[in-house]
Design a protein around this motif. Structure first.
Motif, short mmCIF file in Angstrom:
data_model
loop_
_atom_site.label_atom_id
_atom_site.label_comp_id
_atom_site.label_asym_id
_atom_site.label_seq_id
_atom_site.Cartn_x
_atom_site.Cartn_y
_atom_site.Cartn_z
N PHE A 161 114.49 19.55 102.88
CA PHE A 161 114.49 18.51 101.91
C PHE A 161 113.08 18.98 101.21
CE2 PHE A 161 117.46 16.90 104.25
CZ PHE A 161 117.94 15.53 103.78
N TYR A 162 112.95 18.29 99.97
CA TYR A 162 111.51 18.15 99.41
C TYR A 162 110.89 16.81 99.58
CZ TYR A 162 113.51 22.06 96.57
OH TYR A 162 113.87 23.41 96.04
N LEU A 163 109.63 17.32 99.89
CA LEU A 163 108.57 15.95 99.75
C LEU A 163 108.37 15.33 98.64
CD1 LEU A 163 106.85 14.30 101.67
CD2 LEU A 163 105.14 16.09 101.51
N ILE A 164 108.53 14.22 98.39
CA ILE A 164 108.29 13.68 96.81
C ILE A 164 107.28 12.35 96.84
CG2 ILE A 164 110.20 14.52 95.67
CD1 ILE A 164 111.52 11.73 95.95
N ARG A 165 106.77 12.05 98.10
CA ARG A 165 105.92 10.99 98.16
C ARG A 165 105.38 10.97 99.40
NH1 ARG A 165 106.94 4.50 97.04
NH2 ARG A 165 104.78 3.78 96.38
N ILE A 166 103.91 10.67 99.43
CA ILE A 166 103.30 10.41 100.65
C ILE A 166 102.52 9.01 100.33
CG2 ILE A 166 101.63 11.25 102.47
CD1 ILE A 166 101.89 14.06 101.46
N LYS A 167 102.76 8.07 101.25
CA LYS A 167 102.17 6.80 101.18
C LYS A 167 101.53 5.88 102.34
CE LYS A 167 103.32 2.12 99.23
NZ LYS A 167 103.37 1.33 100.45
N LYS A 168 100.33 5.60 102.13
CA LYS A 168 99.73 4.96 103.06
C LYS A 168 100.53 3.58 103.52
CE LYS A 168 95.34 3.61 105.08
NZ LYS A 168 95.19 4.56 106.38
N ASN A 169 100.79 3.30 104.73
CA ASN A 169 101.62 2.28 105.00
C ASN A 169 100.88 0.81 104.73
OD1 ASN A 169 103.53 0.61 106.29
ND2 ASN A 169 101.99 0.21 107.76
N THR A 170 101.70 0.07 103.94
CA THR A 170 101.07 -1.58 103.80
C THR A 170 102.33 -2.38 103.92
OG1 THR A 170 101.80 -1.15 101.40
CG2 THR A 170 99.38 -0.61 101.82
N THR A 171 103.46 -1.97 104.45
CA THR A 171 104.58 -2.72 104.32
C THR A 171 104.98 -3.13 105.79
OG1 THR A 171 106.19 -0.93 104.19
CG2 THR A 171 105.34 -2.29 102.32
N MET A 172 104.77 -2.19 106.67
CA MET A 172 104.99 -2.31 108.32
C MET A 172 103.92 -3.12 108.83
SD MET A 172 108.18 -1.12 108.54
CE MET A 172 108.23 -1.33 110.20
N LEU A 173 104.21 -4.40 109.40
CA LEU A 173 103.06 -5.15 109.96
C LEU A 173 103.35 -5.25 111.62
CD1 LEU A 173 103.17 -8.07 107.56
CD2 LEU A 173 101.79 -6.04 107.44
N ILE A 174 102.10 -5.22 112.31
CA ILE A 174 102.16 -5.59 113.62
C ILE A 174 101.44 -6.84 113.80
CG2 ILE A 174 99.79 -4.28 114.00
CD1 ILE A 174 101.14 -3.56 116.71
N ILE A 175 102.21 -7.68 114.53
CA ILE A 175 101.81 -9.14 114.87
C ILE A 175 101.47 -9.33 116.28
CG2 ILE A 175 102.68 -11.56 114.45
CD1 ILE A 175 104.79 -10.63 112.42
N ASP A 176 100.18 -10.00 116.40
CA ASP A 176 99.82 -10.40 117.84
C ASP A 176 99.80 -9.10 118.61
OD1 ASP A 176 99.64 -12.89 116.89
OD2 ASP A 176 101.73 -13.33 117.69
N GLY A 177 99.32 -7.77 117.72
CA GLY A 177 99.39 -6.57 118.46
C GLY A 177 100.32 -6.12 119.46
N LYS A 178 101.58 -6.64 118.93
CA LYS A 178 102.96 -6.15 119.70
C LYS A 178 104.18 -6.19 119.07
CE LYS A 178 103.28 -10.52 121.95
NZ LYS A 178 103.67 -11.45 123.18
#
Length: 226
Positions: free
Chosen positions: A133-150
């Motif tokens: 596969f070709y790598l076409i993007r590397i993005k720092k996560n902003t959309t996956m959240l951790i709530i109350d540490g768990k």
């Protein structure tokens, strides 16, 4: 006990019901993508050891623009890939390569396959790189959240009408209160062309794999490989 060899594995279509049950057991998220319509099973004899589910991306209008002049039916997303731990090494990359050949042969309208690798919770896409596969993007996560540490949740789910109707705190409230924060890590985008014209039509040039280490995006289950 018989030693299983990668070359003895067979990839063939399975029902959605079979795929969903397997993914719920073996995928790290435990969740399924109901938009998937093509399910391929990986078998040793008659024993199911892996599942690859393909379908329509959640944001197809955005995804389809990655390759110019792609028709609506011209791409598909690998939404879930789950393998049992009893399968031998390299089972994933070999099975994925076979899956690409099956799609190319049986669905000629599909020109390319898209997949995302969530290094925050799983890995940085070693399997995709091993499969070409070709790598076409590397993005720092902003959309996956951790709530109350768990609890880990995608912010798009917080915006879902059913979630809003539940009366639970919304994303802004959770962030401002400090109860939620983005999960540390990266999200990587991979693409497999199924014909010779796709690379010339890519909107952005493929990224060298070496950029993963340079950006500190090499991760496995949220832990840095550095």
């Amino acid at each position: 006990m018989e030693k299983i060899k990668v070359k003895d594995l067979v990839v063939r279509p399975i029902t959605a019901k079979t795929a969903i049950a397997f993914i719920k057991k073996w995928h790290y998220s435990g969740g399924v993508m109901m938009s998937s319509w093509l399910h391929l099973g990986v078998f040793h004899g008659e024993k199911l050891g892996g599942v690859m589910s393909f379908g329509t991306p959640i944001n197809k209008k955005g995804s389809i623009r990655m390759v110019r002049d792609t028709k609506w039916e011209g791409m598909i997303e690998l939404a879930r890939m789950a393998f049992a731990d009893w399968l031998p090494k390299n089972s994933e990359s070999r099975s994925l390569a076979v899956a690409m050949r099956l799609i190319k042969k049986n669905y000629p309208a599909i020109e390319w396959v898209l997949s995302f690798s969530d290094a925050c919770q799983c890995g940085d896409g070693t399997i995709y790189r091993a499969s070409g596969f070709y790598l076409i993007r590397i993005k720092k996560n902003t959309t996956m959240l951790i709530i109350d540490g768990k609890e880990v949740i995608a912010d798009k789910n917080l915006n879902d009408a059913r979630y809003r109707a539940s009366g639970k705190p919304q994303r802004k409230e959770l962030m401002e209160s400090g109860r939620a924060k983005p999960l540390e890590g990266f999200q990587l985008t991979y693409l497999m062309p199924l014909n010779d014209t796709v690379l010339d039509r890519l909107v952005t040039k493929p990224i060298p794999y070496s950029e993963i280490a340079r950006m500190g995006a090499g991760m496995y289950k949220g832990e840095s490989r550095a």
